[in-house]
Write a protein that holds these residues in place. Structure first.
Motif, PDB file in Angstrom:
ATOM      1  N   ARG A 240      48.410  51.967  18.091  1.00  0.00           N
ATOM      2  CA  ARG A 240      48.833  50.636  18.534  1.00  0.00           C
ATOM      3  C   ARG A 240      49.130  50.621  20.036  1.00  0.00           C
ATOM      4  O   ARG A 240      49.441  49.560  20.582  1.00  0.00           O
ATOM      5  CB  ARG A 240      50.080  50.175  17.762  1.00  0.00           C
ATOM      6  CG  ARG A 240      49.819  49.897  16.294  1.00  0.00           C
ATOM      7  CD  ARG A 240      51.048  49.289  15.632  1.00  0.00           C
ATOM      8  NE  ARG A 240      50.810  48.919  14.247  1.00  0.00           N
ATOM      9  CZ  ARG A 240      51.030  49.721  13.205  1.00  0.00           C
ATOM     10  NH1 ARG A 240      51.503  50.953  13.407  1.00  0.00           N
ATOM     11  NH2 ARG A 240      50.779  49.312  11.973  1.00  0.00           N
ATOM     12  N   SER A 241      49.065  51.755  20.682  1.00  0.00           N
ATOM     13  CA  SER A 241      49.320  51.817  22.123  1.00  0.00           C
ATOM     14  C   SER A 241      47.996  51.767  22.875  1.00  0.00           C
ATOM     15  O   SER A 241      47.046  52.477  22.517  1.00  0.00           O
ATOM     16  CB  SER A 241      50.089  53.092  22.484  1.00  0.00           C
ATOM     17  OG  SER A 241      49.358  54.245  22.115  1.00  0.00           O
ATOM     18  N   PHE A 242      47.946  50.923  23.890  1.00  0.00           N
ATOM     19  CA  PHE A 242      46.736  50.777  24.691  1.00  0.00           C
ATOM     20  C   PHE A 242      47.073  50.916  26.167  1.00  0.00           C
ATOM     21  O   PHE A 242      48.159  50.531  26.612  1.00  0.00           O
ATOM     22  CB  PHE A 242      46.081  49.412  24.441  1.00  0.00           C
ATOM     23  CG  PHE A 242      45.543  49.243  23.050  1.00  0.00           C
ATOM     24  CD1 PHE A 242      44.318  49.787  22.703  1.00  0.00           C
ATOM     25  CD2 PHE A 242      46.277  48.565  22.084  1.00  0.00           C
ATOM     26  CE1 PHE A 242      43.822  49.645  21.417  1.00  0.00           C
ATOM     27  CE2 PHE A 242      45.784  48.424  20.795  1.00  0.00           C
ATOM     28  CZ  PHE A 242      44.546  48.964  20.462  1.00  0.00           C
ATOM     29  N   SER A 243      46.127  51.447  26.914  1.00  0.00           N
ATOM     30  CA  SER A 243      46.274  51.549  28.363  1.00  0.00           C
ATOM     31  C   SER A 243      45.850  50.225  29.001  1.00  0.00           C
ATOM     32  O   SER A 243      45.432  49.291  28.317  1.00  0.00           O
ATOM     33  CB  SER A 243      45.412  52.687  28.900  1.00  0.00           C
ATOM     34  OG  SER A 243      44.039  52.320  28.867  1.00  0.00           O
ATOM     35  N   GLU A 244      45.913  50.168  30.314  1.00  0.00           N
ATOM     36  CA  GLU A 244      45.514  48.953  31.039  1.00  0.00           C
ATOM     37  C   GLU A 244      44.014  48.890  31.286  1.00  0.00           C
ATOM     38  O   GLU A 244      43.533  47.942  31.907  1.00  0.00           O
ATOM     39  CB  GLU A 244      46.264  48.883  32.377  1.00  0.00           C
ATOM     40  CG  GLU A 244      47.765  48.675  32.217  1.00  0.00           C
ATOM     41  CD  GLU A 244      48.092  47.402  31.450  1.00  0.00           C
ATOM     42  OE1 GLU A 244      47.535  46.338  31.798  1.00  0.00           O
ATOM     43  OE2 GLU A 244      48.887  47.472  30.491  1.00  0.00           O
TER      44      GLU A 244
END
Length: 206
Positions: A28-32
């Motif tokens: 559920r974590s995403f980078s920019e």
């Protein structure tokens, strides 16, 4: 067979399956990072080759890229929990399926009993190709289906199957502490709980 190692002992396969399947999970974590449309289309290409009844290929994908005007509209049908983390994805996608097909040699369409099943096969291809390319894809059932139909302007005869968030895996800085603690690959039931020779076994009831 891939040469990568499983991400953890909880992900160690019991049998020699290719690790592309073992290593895929749903962060559920995403980078920019933004995703180039050409990269996204490699995932659609993999989905294109999924099997389907009568080769009807009922799946359809609608997508919006973060930073474009459609993105907020695609975000709106998601439940609040999913909106909180999916807003950081590089792309939001809705997987649709066409409910009817015209069999070979026929002229009239008929209901496809496997339209959802076949579209699920396309999703699996999509997700595994994303993993192979170093991206992550997270499928979601948590959204308002009727709101999605309205936002996407769907005609009759199409089902909304899942929403999908795609991007590069991030460090979890956008996640609340409770979700950050869960940001790791999960295990799976033993193969013996899922497959059996012969008639329906009692253990399948569990």
């Amino acid at each position: 067979m891939t040469t990568q190692e499983p991400p953890s002992k909880i992900r160690a396969p019991e049998h020699p399956a290719d690790l592309i399947f073992v290593n895929r999970w749903s962060p559920r974590s995403f980078s920019e990072h933004h995703i180039p449309e050409g990269v996204l289309y490699t995932f659609f290409e993999a989905a294109r080759w999924a099997p389907s009844a009568f080769n009807a290929q009922p799946w359809r994908f609608l997508y919006a890229l973060r930073g474009q005007s459609e993105f907020d509209a695609f975000l709106a049908p998601l439940i609040a929990f999913n909106q909180g983390w999916a807003r950081h994805a590089a792309a939001l996608i809705y997987l649709l399926s066409r409910k009817d097909f015209t069999p070979p040699g026929e002229t009239e369409p008929q209901f496809s009993r496997t339209h959802s099943f076949d579209s699920g096969a396309a999703w699996a291809n999509f997700a595994n190709q994303a993993t192979a390319a170093g991206w992550v894809a997270h499928g979601m059932s948590g959204f308002d289906v009727e709101k999605a139909r309205t936002v996407l302007k769907l005609p009759e005869g199409f089902a909304v199957e899942i929403a999908i968030a795609v991007g590069r895996k991030g460090d979890g800085a956008h996640l609340p502490p409770g979700l950050l603690q869960r940001e790791r690959p999960s295990g799976r039931s033993p193969v013996g709980d899922l497959a059996a020779r012969g008639l329906f076994p009692e253990r399948f009831r569990r």
